[in-house]
Design a protein around this motif. Structure first.
Motif, PDB file in Angstrom:
ATOM      1  N   MET A 194      -3.955   0.356  -4.196  1.00 38.28           N
ATOM      2  CA  MET A 194      -2.521   0.628  -4.269  1.00 38.28           C
ATOM      3  C   MET A 194      -2.161   1.683  -3.239  1.00 38.28           C
ATOM      4  SD  MET A 194      -0.325   2.211  -7.407  1.00 38.28           S
ATOM      5  CE  MET A 194      -0.799   0.928  -8.514  1.00 38.28           C
ATOM      6  N   ARG A 195      -1.067   1.545  -2.535  1.00 40.06           N
ATOM      7  CA  ARG A 195      -0.661   2.531  -1.574  1.00 40.06           C
ATOM      8  C   ARG A 195      -0.247   3.807  -2.289  1.00 40.06           C
ATOM      9  NH1 ARG A 195       2.604  -1.490   0.654  1.00 40.06           N
ATOM     10  NH2 ARG A 195       4.452  -0.236   0.289  1.00 40.06           N
ATOM     11  N   ALA A 196      -0.413   4.937  -1.588  1.00 40.07           N
ATOM     12  CA  ALA A 196      -0.152   6.232  -2.202  1.00 40.07           C
ATOM     13  C   ALA A 196       1.288   6.378  -2.644  1.00 40.07           C
ATOM     14  CB  ALA A 196      -0.512   7.344  -1.202  1.00 40.07           C
ATOM     15  N   GLY A 197       2.210   5.641  -1.986  1.00 39.34           N
ATOM     16  CA  GLY A 197       3.618   5.786  -2.311  1.00 39.34           C
ATOM     17  C   GLY A 197       3.999   5.279  -3.682  1.00 39.34           C
ATOM     18  N   VAL A 198       3.164   4.429  -4.281  1.00 44.56           N
ATOM     19  CA  VAL A 198       3.463   3.937  -5.616  1.00 44.56           C
ATOM     20  C   VAL A 198       3.064   5.007  -6.609  1.00 44.56           C
ATOM     21  CG1 VAL A 198       3.055   2.134  -7.299  1.00 44.56           C
ATOM     22  CG2 VAL A 198       3.088   1.585  -4.873  1.00 44.56           C
ATOM     23  N   THR A 199       3.993   5.453  -7.398  1.00 42.92           N
ATOM     24  CA  THR A 199       3.779   6.608  -8.256  1.00 42.92           C
ATOM     25  C   THR A 199       2.870   6.302  -9.419  1.00 42.92           C
ATOM     26  OG1 THR A 199       5.653   6.083  -9.651  1.00 42.92           O
ATOM     27  CG2 THR A 199       6.111   7.396  -7.680  1.00 42.92           C
ATOM     28  N   ALA A 200       2.335   7.401 -10.001  1.00 44.93           N
ATOM     29  CA  ALA A 200       1.497   7.256 -11.190  1.00 44.93           C
ATOM     30  C   ALA A 200       2.281   6.627 -12.332  1.00 44.93           C
ATOM     31  CB  ALA A 200       0.947   8.621 -11.605  1.00 44.93           C
ATOM     32  N   LEU A 201       3.577   6.939 -12.416  1.00 51.29           N
ATOM     33  CA  LEU A 201       4.411   6.344 -13.458  1.00 51.29           C
ATOM     34  C   LEU A 201       4.451   4.837 -13.302  1.00 51.29           C
ATOM     35  CD1 LEU A 201       6.421   6.431 -15.782  1.00 51.29           C
ATOM     36  CD2 LEU A 201       8.241   6.867 -14.115  1.00 51.29           C
ATOM     37  N   GLN A 242      -2.351  -8.140  -6.506  1.00 50.92           N
ATOM     38  CA  GLN A 242      -1.316  -7.115  -6.564  1.00 50.92           C
ATOM     39  C   GLN A 242      -0.687  -6.891  -5.197  1.00 50.92           C
ATOM     40  OE1 GLN A 242      -2.271  -3.385  -8.595  1.00 50.92           O
ATOM     41  NE2 GLN A 242      -1.305  -2.304  -6.890  1.00 50.92           N
ATOM     42  N   PHE A 243       0.661  -6.866  -5.181  1.00 50.62           N
ATOM     43  CA  PHE A 243       1.410  -6.529  -3.975  1.00 50.62           C
ATOM     44  C   PHE A 243       2.192  -5.245  -4.261  1.00 50.62           C
ATOM     45  CE2 PHE A 243       2.176 -11.295  -2.734  1.00 50.62           C
ATOM     46  CZ  PHE A 243       0.810 -11.504  -2.716  1.00 50.62           C
ATOM     47  N   SER A 244       1.866  -4.149  -3.592  1.00 49.56           N
ATOM     48  CA  SER A 244       2.609  -2.901  -3.763  1.00 49.56           C
ATOM     49  C   SER A 244       3.647  -2.755  -2.658  1.00 49.56           C
ATOM     50  CB  SER A 244       1.667  -1.699  -3.740  1.00 49.56           C
ATOM     51  OG  SER A 244       0.733  -1.765  -4.779  1.00 49.56           O
ATOM     52  N   TRP A 288       6.691  -7.587 -12.207  1.00 47.31           N
ATOM     53  CA  TRP A 288       7.303  -7.061 -10.988  1.00 47.31           C
ATOM     54  C   TRP A 288       8.170  -5.883 -11.410  1.00 47.31           C
ATOM     55  CZ3 TRP A 288      11.269 -10.044  -7.439  1.00 47.31           C
ATOM     56  CH2 TRP A 288      11.407  -9.363  -6.225  1.00 47.31           C
ATOM     57  N   SER A 289       7.695  -4.685 -11.149  1.00 52.47           N
ATOM     58  CA  SER A 289       8.365  -3.489 -11.662  1.00 52.47           C
ATOM     59  C   SER A 289       8.392  -2.409 -10.595  1.00 52.47           C
ATOM     60  CB  SER A 289       7.643  -2.967 -12.915  1.00 52.47           C
ATOM     61  OG  SER A 289       7.602  -3.967 -13.910  1.00 52.47           O
ATOM     62  N   GLU A 323       9.456  -5.783   1.440  1.00 55.87           N
ATOM     63  CA  GLU A 323       8.507  -6.667   2.092  1.00 55.87           C
ATOM     64  C   GLU A 323       7.214  -6.629   1.297  1.00 55.87           C
ATOM     65  OE1 GLU A 323       8.501  -5.448   6.253  1.00 55.87           O
ATOM     66  OE2 GLU A 323       9.861  -7.129   6.648  1.00 55.87           O
ATOM     67  N   LEU A 324       6.645  -7.811   1.023  1.00 60.32           N
ATOM     68  CA  LEU A 324       5.504  -7.950   0.140  1.00 60.32           C
ATOM     69  C   LEU A 324       4.278  -8.436   0.896  1.00 60.32           C
ATOM     70  CD1 LEU A 324       7.293  -9.769  -2.831  1.00 60.32           C
ATOM     71  CD2 LEU A 324       6.713  -7.334  -2.701  1.00 60.32           C
ATOM     72  N   ALA A 325       3.121  -7.849   0.554  1.00 59.29           N
ATOM     73  CA  ALA A 325       1.837  -8.278   1.100  1.00 59.29           C
ATOM     74  C   ALA A 325       0.745  -7.811   0.149  1.00 59.29           C
ATOM     75  CB  ALA A 325       1.615  -7.698   2.494  1.00 59.29           C
TER      76      ALA A 325
END
Length: 198
Positions: A1-8, A147-149, A173-174, A137-139
């Motif tokens: 998961m990229r760092a930008g996706v929060t723990a929440l 998983q696409f973050s 998708w959230s 944009e999804l990848a």
């Protein structure tokens, strides 16, 4: 998961510490993703916004995803249902949303908001109507398939979230939104509908 996706967001999506899932799907190419997404889905979502107003509630409905007749590489997403807000008294609102997924030969897949119906007369030459806004944009994450973050900055509000593919029949998708104009999160769960189901 990229760092930008929060723990929440990670907690909302039920991700493990490695960002993986036990899904039995393989979405290595945009063509595979397009084939997976096409069809009808039952959607249930929960929204919780602190800003711009305290909007909390649930939505249930149906999503239909189908290729655009004039350009099969573009998937049109039509969502409609009913939203019930946690107000006093409770408030029920009919809702709808249209998206366009531009599936090229390689990643990413670009997702656009669409106001009204996309017609050939408004086509910009590559499959999405002029004037429609890019959403995300999804990848796949790190070459993975389940998983696409994504992170998307809308003016000063940051959207961070993911699509998680649990099985051929279910995905989530959230996202969370943080910024001066919006502060909240949306959790969406999708289950595939078969022809015999309404």
């Amino acid at each position: 998961m990229r760092a930008g996706v929060t723990a929440l967001t990670s907690a909302m999506l039920g991700l493990t510490s490695t960002g993986t899932s036990s899904a039995r799907v393989d979405l290595r190419t945009p063509a595979a993703f397009r084939a997976y997404l096409e069809g009808r889905w039952r959607v249930n979502k929960r929204l919780d916004y602190a800003t711009p107003a305290e909007w909390r509630g649930t939505m249930s409905g149906v999503v239909t995803v189908a290729p655009r007749s004039s350009q099969p590489s573009v998937l049109m997403w039509h969502e409609e249902g009913e939203m019930c807000l946690d107000a006093r008294p409770a408030l029920s609102i009919a809702t709808h949303k249209n998206l366009a997924f531009q599936c090229r030969d390689d990643w990413p897949v670009s997702v656009f908001f669409v106001d009204g119906e996309v017609t050939d007369a408004r086509d910009d030459g590559w499959g999405v109507a002029k004037g429609q806004g890019l959403f995300v944009e999804l990848a796949p994450d790190r070459g993975g398939v389940v998983q696409f973050s994504f992170d998307h900055l809308c003016i000063n509000d940051m959207y961070s979230g993911a699509m998680v593919f649990e099985s051929p029949e279910r995905f989530r998708w959230s996202w969370t939104i943080r910024g001066p104009k919006k502060d909240g999160h949306i959790i969406q769960e999708f289950e595939r509908l078969h022809p015999e189901e309404t």
